[in-house]
Design a protein around this motif. Structure first.
Motif, mmCIF file in Angstrom:
data_model
loop_
_atom_site.group_PDB
_atom_site.id
_atom_site.type_symbol
_atom_site.label_atom_id
_atom_site.label_comp_id
_atom_site.label_asym_id
_atom_site.label_seq_id
_atom_site.Cartn_x
_atom_site.Cartn_y
_atom_site.Cartn_z
ATOM 1 N N ILE A 101 0.942 -0.913 0.690
ATOM 2 C CA ILE A 101 0.036 0.346 -0.031
ATOM 3 C C ILE A 101 1.204 1.460 -0.163
ATOM 4 C CG2 ILE A 101 -1.980 0.656 1.001
ATOM 5 C CD1 ILE A 101 -2.710 -1.454 2.649
ATOM 6 N N ALA A 102 0.402 2.593 -0.917
ATOM 7 C CA ALA A 102 1.159 3.345 -1.235
ATOM 8 C C ALA A 102 0.358 4.854 -1.240
ATOM 9 C CB ALA A 102 2.099 3.484 -2.746
ATOM 10 N N SER A 103 1.746 5.153 0.116
ATOM 11 C CA SER A 103 1.338 6.663 -0.486
ATOM 12 C C SER A 103 1.361 7.309 -1.737
ATOM 13 C CB SER A 103 2.266 8.111 0.060
ATOM 14 O OG SER A 103 2.435 9.332 0.381
ATOM 15 N N ASP A 104 0.418 8.482 -2.065
ATOM 16 C CA ASP A 104 1.035 9.357 -3.274
ATOM 17 C C ASP A 104 1.742 9.960 -4.011
ATOM 18 O OD1 ASP A 104 0.041 11.712 -2.266
ATOM 19 O OD2 ASP A 104 -1.554 11.188 -2.827
ATOM 20 N N LYS A 105 3.003 9.702 -2.663
ATOM 21 C CA LYS A 105 4.180 10.223 -2.944
ATOM 22 C C LYS A 105 4.960 9.772 -3.093
ATOM 23 C CE LYS A 105 2.321 14.581 -2.038
ATOM 24 N NZ LYS A 105 2.174 15.780 -3.603
ATOM 25 N N ALA A 106 4.745 8.597 -3.058
ATOM 26 C CA ALA A 106 5.628 7.048 -3.180
ATOM 27 C C ALA A 106 6.916 7.215 -5.126
ATOM 28 C CB ALA A 106 5.298 5.829 -3.003
ATOM 29 N N LYS A 107 6.991 7.529 -4.910
ATOM 30 C CA LYS A 107 8.270 6.575 -6.383
ATOM 31 C C LYS A 107 8.949 5.449 -6.753
ATOM 32 C CE LYS A 107 7.259 10.847 -7.881
ATOM 33 N NZ LYS A 107 8.730 11.436 -7.661
ATOM 34 N N PHE A 108 9.349 4.275 -7.371
ATOM 35 C CA PHE A 108 9.729 3.270 -7.471
ATOM 36 C C PHE A 108 10.667 2.868 -8.796
ATOM 37 C CE2 PHE A 108 5.543 2.914 -5.579
ATOM 38 C CZ PHE A 108 5.394 2.141 -4.421
ATOM 39 N N ALA A 109 12.202 2.636 -8.272
ATOM 40 C CA ALA A 109 13.173 2.467 -8.865
ATOM 41 C C ALA A 109 13.696 1.125 -9.203
ATOM 42 C CB ALA A 109 13.736 3.570 -9.241
ATOM 43 N N GLN A 110 14.270 0.274 -9.728
ATOM 44 C CA GLN A 110 15.182 -0.521 -9.610
ATOM 45 C C GLN A 110 17.156 0.363 -9.993
ATOM 46 O OE1 GLN A 110 15.609 -2.823 -8.187
ATOM 47 N NE2 GLN A 110 14.604 -3.719 -7.933
ATOM 48 N N VAL A 111 17.983 0.077 -9.450
ATOM 49 C CA VAL A 111 19.039 1.061 -10.277
ATOM 50 C C VAL A 111 19.996 0.208 -10.772
ATOM 51 C CG1 VAL A 111 17.943 3.545 -8.709
ATOM 52 C CG2 VAL A 111 19.522 1.674 -7.897
ATOM 53 N N GLY A 112 20.618 -1.066 -10.028
ATOM 54 C CA GLY A 112 21.768 -1.912 -10.143
ATOM 55 C C GLY A 112 22.652 -1.476 -11.348
ATOM 56 N N PRO A 113 22.227 -1.333 -12.402
ATOM 57 C CA PRO A 113 22.759 -1.387 -13.050
ATOM 58 C C PRO A 113 23.498 0.158 -13.727
ATOM 59 C CG PRO A 113 21.029 -2.353 -14.158
ATOM 60 C CD PRO A 113 20.962 -2.342 -12.838
ATOM 61 N N LYS A 114 22.895 0.871 -13.118
ATOM 62 C CA LYS A 114 23.643 2.180 -12.445
ATOM 63 C C LYS A 114 24.408 2.136 -11.649
ATOM 64 C CE LYS A 114 20.686 5.367 -12.703
ATOM 65 N NZ LYS A 114 19.490 6.332 -12.680
ATOM 66 N N VAL A 115 24.899 1.701 -10.683
ATOM 67 C CA VAL A 115 25.572 1.996 -9.716
ATOM 68 C C VAL A 115 26.461 0.148 -9.585
ATOM 69 C CG1 VAL A 115 23.951 3.206 -8.659
ATOM 70 C CG2 VAL A 115 23.730 0.936 -7.765
ATOM 71 N N GLY A 116 26.868 -0.009 -10.586
ATOM 72 C CA GLY A 116 27.613 -1.639 -10.410
ATOM 73 C C GLY A 116 26.794 -2.486 -9.453
ATOM 74 N N SER A 117 25.605 -2.746 -9.755
ATOM 75 C CA SER A 117 24.748 -4.254 -9.107
ATOM 76 C C SER A 117 23.455 -4.862 -9.409
ATOM 77 C CB SER A 117 24.868 -3.969 -7.136
ATOM 78 O OG SER A 117 23.977 -4.645 -6.608
ATOM 79 N N PHE A 118 23.241 -5.638 -9.198
ATOM 80 C CA PHE A 118 22.354 -6.526 -10.157
ATOM 81 C C PHE A 118 21.367 -7.159 -8.754
ATOM 82 C CE2 PHE A 118 25.270 -8.848 -10.930
ATOM 83 C CZ PHE A 118 25.026 -10.590 -10.798
ATOM 84 N N GLU A 119 19.815 -7.645 -9.148
ATOM 85 C CA GLU A 119 19.179 -8.658 -7.813
ATOM 86 C C GLU A 119 19.076 -9.308 -9.344
ATOM 87 O OE1 GLU A 119 17.473 -10.612 -7.077
ATOM 88 O OE2 GLU A 119 17.185 -9.925 -4.473
ATOM 89 N N ALA A 120 19.302 -11.002 -9.693
ATOM 90 C CA ALA A 120 18.931 -11.566 -10.466
ATOM 91 C C ALA A 120 18.109 -12.872 -9.842
ATOM 92 C CB ALA A 120 19.683 -12.163 -11.282
ATOM 93 N N GLY A 121 18.110 -12.483 -8.409
ATOM 94 C CA GLY A 121 16.485 -13.618 -8.062
ATOM 95 C C GLY A 121 15.413 -13.724 -7.889
ATOM 96 N N PHE A 122 14.977 -12.932 -6.750
ATOM 97 C CA PHE A 122 13.839 -12.297 -6.376
ATOM 98 C C PHE A 122 13.185 -11.057 -6.817
ATOM 99 C CE2 PHE A 122 13.328 -16.387 -2.778
ATOM 100 C CZ PHE A 122 12.843 -16.133 -3.487
ATOM 101 N N GLY A 123 14.564 -10.320 -7.270
ATOM 102 C CA GLY A 123 13.931 -8.962 -7.875
ATOM 103 C C GLY A 123 14.275 -9.068 -8.705
ATOM 104 N N ALA A 124 14.130 -10.283 -9.634
ATOM 105 C CA ALA A 124 14.384 -9.909 -11.155
ATOM 106 C C ALA A 124 13.122 -10.950 -11.673
ATOM 107 C CB ALA A 124 15.737 -10.820 -11.897
ATOM 108 N N ALA A 125 13.259 -11.710 -10.921
ATOM 109 C CA ALA A 125 13.280 -13.666 -11.796
ATOM 110 C C ALA A 125 10.986 -13.022 -10.910
ATOM 111 C CB ALA A 125 12.904 -14.772 -10.934
ATOM 112 N N TYR A 126 11.082 -12.801 -9.664
ATOM 113 C CA TYR A 126 10.057 -12.478 -8.886
ATOM 114 C C TYR A 126 9.142 -11.048 -9.376
ATOM 115 C CZ TYR A 126 5.784 -12.555 -5.491
ATOM 116 O OH TYR A 126 4.706 -12.554 -5.066
#
Length: 260
Positions: A122-147
């Motif tokens: 449940i989100a506030s209408d001020k909430a923002k959502f983003a994935q940034v791994g490839p911008k900062v030298g990281s990734f989440e290839a488990g639940f962060g991607a597949a799920y």
């Protein structure tokens, strides 16, 4: 239970975990994650608890993911922190009680993954959502991607990871990333209302339903372990280090140098 990085309270059947590092964007360091695992374990075995809420302190950040300062201060500690992130993810899925993410602000990187694996968001209408791994030298290839792909669809998940754009709360609602969007001053009350509706239901039925709903994606545990091993090795090379250095130095990373 006394904690340094989180607030943990239980009242009227609801266990509430608040990441309490607003001056750091509610970023996750090893201490934070260890405390979250401990709180989730306590909520698991407390039969008076019927639902868990995870949120962030303040009104700007839900969670901005892993604390890059861990990399600067202690690379070994950074790696331990990454492993702890996976422990938190497993704990959220394993607890046989609904877990609600109350997204009060930015949900970024590991913080975005955290809300995705919660049963409801449940989100506030001020909430923002983003994935940034490839911008900062990281990734989440488990639940962060597949799920994530199971939640919002293959095309949108690829867009989020490949482009690293940010999305508003209403855009998140449209893609099925959150369940409801409310004004910021109504978020706590709305989450509380959902909690009470859940507490009126059979706890045993809730537990079996969560197991059943999770079962088609439980294979991701194996993917998560393999991806995690790759991630920890990736963190040791110059490409990943360039991403982390650029983030800490507040500059744009030069990843094109690695396209050889």
């Amino acid at each position: 239970m006394e904690f340094q990085d989180i607030l943990y309270e239980k009242q009227d059947g609801v266990a509430r975990i608040t990441i309490n590092r607003p001056d750091k964007g509610n970023a996750l360091r090893t201490v934070t994650l260890s405390e979250m695992v401990a709180a989730l374990e306590d909520a698991t075995w407390d039969h008076g608890v019927g639902v868990v809420v995870i949120t962030g302190a303040g009104d700007r950040f839900f969670c901005t993911g892993g604390d890059a300062a861990d990399a600067r201060e202690d690379r070994g500690g950074y790696h331990r922190g990454v492993k702890k992130i996976f422990e938190v993810e497993r704990s959220v899925r394993m607890i046989q009680k609904p877990v609600i993410a109350a997204v009060n602000g930015w949900a970024v990187g590991g913080g975005h993954v955290l809300h995705v694996i919660c049963d409801l968001s449940i989100a506030s209408d001020k909430a923002k959502f983003a994935q940034v791994g490839p911008k900062v030298g990281s990734f989440e290839a488990g639940f962060g991607a597949a799920y994530l792909a199971r939640v919002i669809g293959e095309k949108k998940a690829r867009e989020m990871w490949f482009l690293c754009r940010s999305y508003t709360a209403m855009e998140a609602l449209e893609m099925g990333l959150v369940n409801k969007v409310v004004p910021p001053d109504q978020l706590t009350a709305e989450v509380g209302s959902w909690c009470q509706e859940i507490l009126d239901k059979s706890p045993t039925a809730m537990g079996f339903l969560k197991i059943s709903l999770n079962s088609p994606s439980d294979w991701i545990y194996g993917m998560q372990r393999m991806a995690g091993e790759g991630l920890w090795q990736y963190y040791e090379n110059e490409e990943a280090l360039e991403g982390r250095r650029a983030y800490l130095e507040k500059r744009k990373p030069d990843f094109r140098q690695f396209r050889k």
